[in-house]
Design a protein around this motif. Sequence first.
Motif, PDB file in Angstrom:
ATOM      1  N   ASP A  59      53.331  53.794  60.565  1.00  0.00           N
ATOM      2  CA  ASP A  59      53.423  53.799  59.107  1.00  0.00           C
ATOM      3  C   ASP A  59      54.828  54.219  58.709  1.00  0.00           C
ATOM      4  O   ASP A  59      55.435  55.085  59.333  1.00  0.00           O
ATOM      5  CB  ASP A  59      52.412  54.775  58.502  1.00  0.00           C
ATOM      6  N   GLY A  60      55.334  53.584  57.662  1.00  0.00           N
ATOM      7  CA  GLY A  60      56.657  53.909  57.161  1.00  0.00           C
ATOM      8  C   GLY A  60      56.666  53.842  55.650  1.00  0.00           C
ATOM      9  O   GLY A  60      55.637  53.614  55.016  1.00  0.00           O
ATOM     10  N   ARG A  61      57.833  54.028  55.093  1.00  0.00           N
ATOM     11  CA  ARG A  61      57.966  54.007  53.641  1.00  0.00           C
ATOM     12  C   ARG A  61      59.231  53.223  53.295  1.00  0.00           C
ATOM     13  O   ARG A  61      60.278  53.431  53.890  1.00  0.00           O
ATOM     14  CB  ARG A  61      58.059  55.444  53.129  1.00  0.00           C
ATOM     15  N   ASN A  62      59.112  52.323  52.318  1.00  0.00           N
ATOM     16  CA  ASN A  62      60.262  51.573  51.833  1.00  0.00           C
ATOM     17  C   ASN A  62      61.162  52.557  51.083  1.00  0.00           C
ATOM     18  O   ASN A  62      60.745  53.162  50.098  1.00  0.00           O
ATOM     19  CB  ASN A  62      59.794  50.449  50.904  1.00  0.00           C
ATOM     20  N   PRO A  63      62.414  52.749  51.538  1.00  0.00           N
ATOM     21  CA  PRO A  63      63.257  53.757  50.910  1.00  0.00           C
ATOM     22  C   PRO A  63      63.618  53.448  49.455  1.00  0.00           C
ATOM     23  O   PRO A  63      63.861  54.355  48.665  1.00  0.00           O
ATOM     24  CB  PRO A  63      64.506  53.802  51.781  1.00  0.00           C
ATOM     25  N   SER A  64      63.664  52.157  49.070  1.00  0.00           N
ATOM     26  CA  SER A  64      64.038  51.872  47.683  1.00  0.00           C
ATOM     27  C   SER A  64      62.887  52.008  46.705  1.00  0.00           C
ATOM     28  O   SER A  64      63.085  52.419  45.581  1.00  0.00           O
ATOM     29  CB  SER A  64      64.663  50.494  47.520  1.00  0.00           C
ATOM     30  N   THR A  65      61.670  51.655  47.148  1.00  0.00           N
ATOM     31  CA  THR A  65      60.543  51.705  46.219  1.00  0.00           C
ATOM     32  C   THR A  65      59.601  52.870  46.490  1.00  0.00           C
ATOM     33  O   THR A  65      58.791  53.215  45.638  1.00  0.00           O
ATOM     34  CB  THR A  65      59.727  50.401  46.310  1.00  0.00           C
ATOM     35  N   GLY A  66      59.668  53.444  47.673  1.00  0.00           N
ATOM     36  CA  GLY A  66      58.767  54.523  48.032  1.00  0.00           C
ATOM     37  C   GLY A  66      57.392  54.021  48.451  1.00  0.00           C
ATOM     38  O   GLY A  66      56.503  54.797  48.754  1.00  0.00           O
TER      39      GLY A  66
END
Length: 91
Positions: A59-66
């Motif tokens: 699992d990860g997170r898109n840094p621009s949108t969160g």
Amino acid sequence: MTGNDLVDALAAAQGLTKADAKKAVDFLFGAIGDAAARGDEVAIAGFGKFATKKSPARDGRNPSTGESMTIKASTKIAFKPAKALKDKVNG
């Protein structure tokens, strides 16, 4: 050092034409790439080892949108230098 620098060095050291040296360099890196694609380890005495390593999905997170997202599983290639190479680099 670039691939062309390697070709020039090989041609000068072995008395080859640049075309023949380029074929040799291309073959060498192609063979390493083919072995890695098959999952084989490539060990070059005094230089080091190229090996593949599986990276699981996570699992990860898109840094621009969160936004949360799943990062796909992948295969990575790693290089582990031999002791002789480490000693040469470190003096």
